[in-house]
Design a protein around this motif. Structure first.
Motif, mmCIF file in Angstrom:
data_model
loop_
_atom_site.group_PDB
_atom_site.id
_atom_site.type_symbol
_atom_site.label_atom_id
_atom_site.label_comp_id
_atom_site.label_asym_id
_atom_site.label_seq_id
_atom_site.Cartn_x
_atom_site.Cartn_y
_atom_site.Cartn_z
ATOM 1 N N CYS A 78 -1.935 97.804 94.452
ATOM 2 C CA CYS A 78 -0.839 98.264 94.401
ATOM 3 C C CYS A 78 -0.712 100.194 94.105
ATOM 4 O O CYS A 78 0.344 100.233 92.496
ATOM 5 C CB CYS A 78 0.676 98.131 94.488
ATOM 6 S SG CYS A 78 1.937 98.502 94.768
ATOM 7 N N GLY A 80 2.253 101.107 94.031
ATOM 8 C CA GLY A 80 3.917 100.993 94.080
ATOM 9 C C GLY A 80 4.293 100.730 92.119
ATOM 10 O O GLY A 80 4.647 101.077 91.705
ATOM 11 N N CYS A 81 3.350 99.212 92.647
ATOM 12 C CA CYS A 81 3.762 98.306 91.427
ATOM 13 C C CYS A 81 2.608 98.129 90.139
ATOM 14 O O CYS A 81 2.593 97.653 88.806
ATOM 15 C CB CYS A 81 4.589 97.222 91.331
ATOM 16 S SG CYS A 81 3.476 96.097 92.408
ATOM 17 N N LEU A 98 -0.015 100.076 99.390
ATOM 18 C CA LEU A 98 1.212 99.406 98.317
ATOM 19 C C LEU A 98 1.593 97.593 99.006
ATOM 20 O O LEU A 98 0.690 97.000 100.086
ATOM 21 C CB LEU A 98 2.730 99.383 99.669
ATOM 22 C CG LEU A 98 2.871 101.246 98.851
ATOM 23 C CD1 LEU A 98 4.166 101.699 100.010
ATOM 24 C CD2 LEU A 98 2.889 101.432 97.023
ATOM 25 N N LYS A 101 5.696 93.369 99.031
ATOM 26 C CA LYS A 101 7.440 93.702 97.510
ATOM 27 C C LYS A 101 7.602 95.127 97.536
ATOM 28 O O LYS A 101 8.130 95.798 98.122
ATOM 29 C CB LYS A 101 7.487 92.759 96.588
ATOM 30 C CG LYS A 101 8.045 93.232 95.805
ATOM 31 C CD LYS A 101 7.517 92.375 93.790
ATOM 32 C CE LYS A 101 6.924 93.684 93.538
ATOM 33 N NZ LYS A 101 6.126 93.746 91.773
ATOM 34 N N CYS A 102 6.418 95.856 97.970
ATOM 35 C CA CYS A 102 7.068 97.264 97.413
ATOM 36 C C CYS A 102 6.724 97.858 98.550
ATOM 37 O O CYS A 102 7.953 98.829 99.217
ATOM 38 C CB CYS A 102 5.505 98.417 96.217
ATOM 39 S SG CYS A 102 5.838 97.843 94.633
ATOM 40 N N HIS A 105 10.278 97.359 99.799
ATOM 41 C CA HIS A 105 11.389 98.916 98.718
ATOM 42 C C HIS A 105 11.852 100.074 99.066
ATOM 43 O O HIS A 105 12.017 101.081 98.274
ATOM 44 C CB HIS A 105 10.886 98.411 96.777
ATOM 45 C CG HIS A 105 11.799 96.639 96.576
ATOM 46 N ND1 HIS A 105 10.967 95.950 96.542
ATOM 47 C CD2 HIS A 105 12.939 96.100 97.076
ATOM 48 C CE1 HIS A 105 11.542 94.323 96.551
ATOM 49 N NE2 HIS A 105 13.064 94.584 96.306
ATOM 50 N N THR A 106 10.715 99.999 100.164
ATOM 51 C CA THR A 106 10.718 101.550 99.670
ATOM 52 C C THR A 106 11.564 101.857 101.218
ATOM 53 O O THR A 106 12.238 101.164 102.138
ATOM 54 C CB THR A 106 9.174 102.130 100.220
ATOM 55 O OG1 THR A 106 8.816 101.121 101.170
ATOM 56 C CG2 THR A 106 8.553 102.311 98.783
#
Length: 106
Positions: A78, A80-81, A98, A101-102, A105-106
């Motif tokens: 990912c 993102g994280c 991503l 989860k990410c 969250h975007t």
């Protein structure tokens, strides 16, 4: 994770999209009829084809980015994280940058 498996899937999808874009380009290149009503229908059809072509081109770009991530060893991680992206997600969205989860969250 089997990078070769995903590379083959991505390459196959790129071939499919290439054929689709070629077909769309051929359809858009057909001369318009002289009848005004038929021209109006053809113009509407062309707008749909152009939209489909643009979507295919966007996906091609995303798939090429995924191939680069495969080459540099970051595919499936990912952006993102930094956690791994699930195999289920990658199989559903080959170019996924991503994790689930990410994305949410975007």
């Amino acid at each position: 994770m089997d990078n070769k498996f995903y590379a083959n899937l991505i390459i196959q999808r790129l071939k499919e999209l290439g054929a689709r874009v070629k077909h769309i380009d051929e359809e858009l290149g057909i001369p318009k009829p002289t009848d005004l009503e038929e021209q109006a229908i053809d113009i509407e059809d062309d707008e749909v084809l152009e939209s489909l072509g643009a979507a295919a081109e966007k996906e091609v770009g995303l798939l090429r980015q995924a191939l680069k991530r495969l080459e540099d060893g970051t595919y499936g991680i990912c952006l993102g994280c930094g956690d791994p992206i699930s195999e289920e997600r990658l199989q559903a969205v080959l170019y996924a940058p991503l994790c689930k989860k990410c994305v949410h969250h975007t």
